[in-house]
Design a protein around this motif. Structure first.
Motif, mmCIF file in Angstrom:
data_model
loop_
_atom_site.group_PDB
_atom_site.id
_atom_site.type_symbol
_atom_site.label_atom_id
_atom_site.label_comp_id
_atom_site.label_asym_id
_atom_site.label_seq_id
_atom_site.Cartn_x
_atom_site.Cartn_y
_atom_site.Cartn_z
ATOM 1 N N THR A 46 0.816 -1.213 0.000
ATOM 2 C CA THR A 46 0.000 0.000 0.000
ATOM 3 C C THR A 46 0.852 1.266 0.000
ATOM 4 O O THR A 46 0.314 2.368 0.075
ATOM 5 N N GLY A 47 2.176 1.105 -0.083
ATOM 6 C CA GLY A 47 3.040 2.232 -0.422
ATOM 7 C C GLY A 47 3.448 3.167 0.690
ATOM 8 O O GLY A 47 3.717 4.346 0.435
ATOM 9 N N GLN A 48 3.590 2.662 1.912
ATOM 10 C CA GLN A 48 3.946 3.560 3.015
ATOM 11 C C GLN A 48 5.258 4.305 2.794
ATOM 12 O O GLN A 48 5.424 5.421 3.271
ATOM 13 N N GLY A 49 6.204 3.708 2.064
ATOM 14 C CA GLY A 49 7.495 4.348 1.890
ATOM 15 C C GLY A 49 7.669 5.117 0.595
ATOM 16 O O GLY A 49 8.716 5.734 0.375
ATOM 17 N N LEU A 50 6.664 5.083 -0.276
ATOM 18 C CA LEU A 50 6.843 5.661 -1.613
ATOM 19 C C LEU A 50 7.033 7.175 -1.599
ATOM 20 O O LEU A 50 7.855 7.714 -2.341
ATOM 21 N N GLY A 51 6.267 7.869 -0.788
ATOM 22 C CA GLY A 51 6.401 9.321 -0.723
ATOM 23 C C GLY A 51 7.781 9.736 -0.251
ATOM 24 O O GLY A 51 8.374 10.687 -0.777
ATOM 25 N N TYR A 52 8.306 9.008 0.733
ATOM 26 C CA TYR A 52 9.645 9.288 1.250
ATOM 27 C C TYR A 52 10.696 9.073 0.168
ATOM 28 O O TYR A 52 11.574 9.913 -0.041
ATOM 29 N N LEU A 53 10.623 7.938 -0.530
ATOM 30 C CA LEU A 53 11.593 7.635 -1.575
ATOM 31 C C LEU A 53 11.507 8.625 -2.729
ATOM 32 O O LEU A 53 12.525 9.004 -3.317
ATOM 33 N N HIS A 76 -4.367 6.898 -2.158
ATOM 34 C CA HIS A 76 -3.605 7.823 -1.308
ATOM 35 C C HIS A 76 -2.740 8.760 -2.145
ATOM 36 O O HIS A 76 -2.755 9.986 -1.941
ATOM 37 N N TYR A 77 -1.990 8.223 -3.109
ATOM 38 C CA TYR A 77 -1.029 9.036 -3.855
ATOM 39 C C TYR A 77 -1.655 9.748 -5.051
ATOM 40 O O TYR A 77 -1.079 10.723 -5.549
ATOM 41 N N GLN A 78 -2.769 9.258 -5.525
ATOM 42 C CA GLN A 78 -3.489 9.878 -6.644
ATOM 43 C C GLN A 78 -2.539 10.154 -7.806
ATOM 44 O O GLN A 78 -1.950 9.244 -8.355
ATOM 45 N N THR A 79 -2.363 11.430 -8.190
ATOM 46 C CA THR A 79 -1.540 11.736 -9.366
ATOM 47 C C THR A 79 -0.053 11.888 -9.039
ATOM 48 O O THR A 79 0.755 12.120 -9.942
ATOM 49 N N ARG A 80 0.310 11.740 -7.780
ATOM 50 C CA ARG A 80 1.713 11.920 -7.394
ATOM 51 C C ARG A 80 2.604 10.809 -7.963
ATOM 52 O O ARG A 80 3.775 11.041 -8.257
ATOM 53 N N LEU A 81 2.067 9.599 -8.085
ATOM 54 C CA LEU A 81 2.846 8.460 -8.555
ATOM 55 C C LEU A 81 2.019 7.619 -9.516
ATOM 56 O O LEU A 81 0.800 7.512 -9.379
#
Length: 257
Positions: A46-53, A76-81
């Protein structure tokens, strides 16, 4: 397809503080290798670390085998990733596409880990790195998760990557000797419950046991940041013998030649 969401901790789930610490630890550790790099996270969950990376990397690509789990990350991330569905044994990327490949707490769900390692060699550039974090199977009270194929300890991880031309460095995270007194007392009981197959496989069932083992639970974050917890770096461990001193094993495998 196995129902992986039933064994995946998602945002909002009740988890122990130790679990949040471990999640942050592994991404903080990975961050030092991702700065300015083209990074791929496989089995991102579910990508808990993706925003940090994403704040550190030159580019970040990520995906998972389960569309159901990916949808949670996408909400959660929508268009960010841009998150992709793919199989770790047959990744849809060009040769020499990435500098770093990350696989956290998922190698045991891959039917053929050798195929994954071979794919990493193909898509990584010269000197590229694979970062692995995995539950330590060599603890005497280790409890395997449902739907798993094979767990890899320090010895097995070294062989898995060394056989395909990687230079391997191994580390241990979450030392056993630093566990709370409650956990130390309850470890023999956990071992007995594991032996008798009494530990539930689902997250719902495990939550009850977590309350017993850890006491107060906290909410799993949807996304970690650099200030969420104090970072505890992993310590180097040997590849010659099974490690029995840490809950989690890290593997840093670098392409040689």
């Amino acid at each position: 397809m196995p129902n992986y969401i039933s064994v995946t901790e998602i945002a909002g789930d009740e988890v122990s503080r130790e679990q949040v610490q471990r999640i942050c630890n592994r991404y903080y550790w990975a961050g030092q290798y991702c700065k300015g790099m083209d990074v791929l996270e496989v089995a991102c969950g579910t990508g808990q670390g993706l925003g940090y990376l994403a704040k550190l990397a030159r580019s970040l690509t990520a995906g998972d085998y389960s569309e159901e789990i990916l949808e949670i990350a996408r909400r959660h991330y929508q268009t960010r990733l841009d998150l992709k569905q793919f199989d770790a044994q047959d990744m849809p990327f060009e040769d020499n596409s990435f500098d770093v490949v990350i696989l956290f707490e998922a190698i045991y769900y891959i039917p053929d880990a050798q195929k994954f390692v071979s794919e990493c060699r193909r898509i990584l550039r010269p000197g590229g790195k694979v970062l692995i974090a995995t539950a330590n199977k060599d603890l005497y009270d280790f409890n395997p998760s449902p739907y798993t194929y094979k767990y890899y300890g320090a010895v097995e991880l070294n062989k898995l990557f060394e056989d395909q031309g990687f230079f391997v460095e191994l580390y241990g995270d979450t030392p056993i000797d630093q566990l709370s007194m409650r956990q130390k007392i309850l470890r023999p009981i956990k071992k007995l419950a594991t032996t008798l197959h009494l530990i539930p496989g689902s997250m719902k069932g495990k939550k009850f046991l977590k309350r017993i083992m850890f006491g107060e639970l906290v909410e799993m974050p949807a996304e970690i940041d650099e200030d969420m917890v104090e970072y505890h770096p992993p310590v180097p461990i040997s590849h010659l013998n099974p490690d029995t001193k840490h809950k989690v094993i890290y593997c840093l495998a670098t392409i040689t030649g």
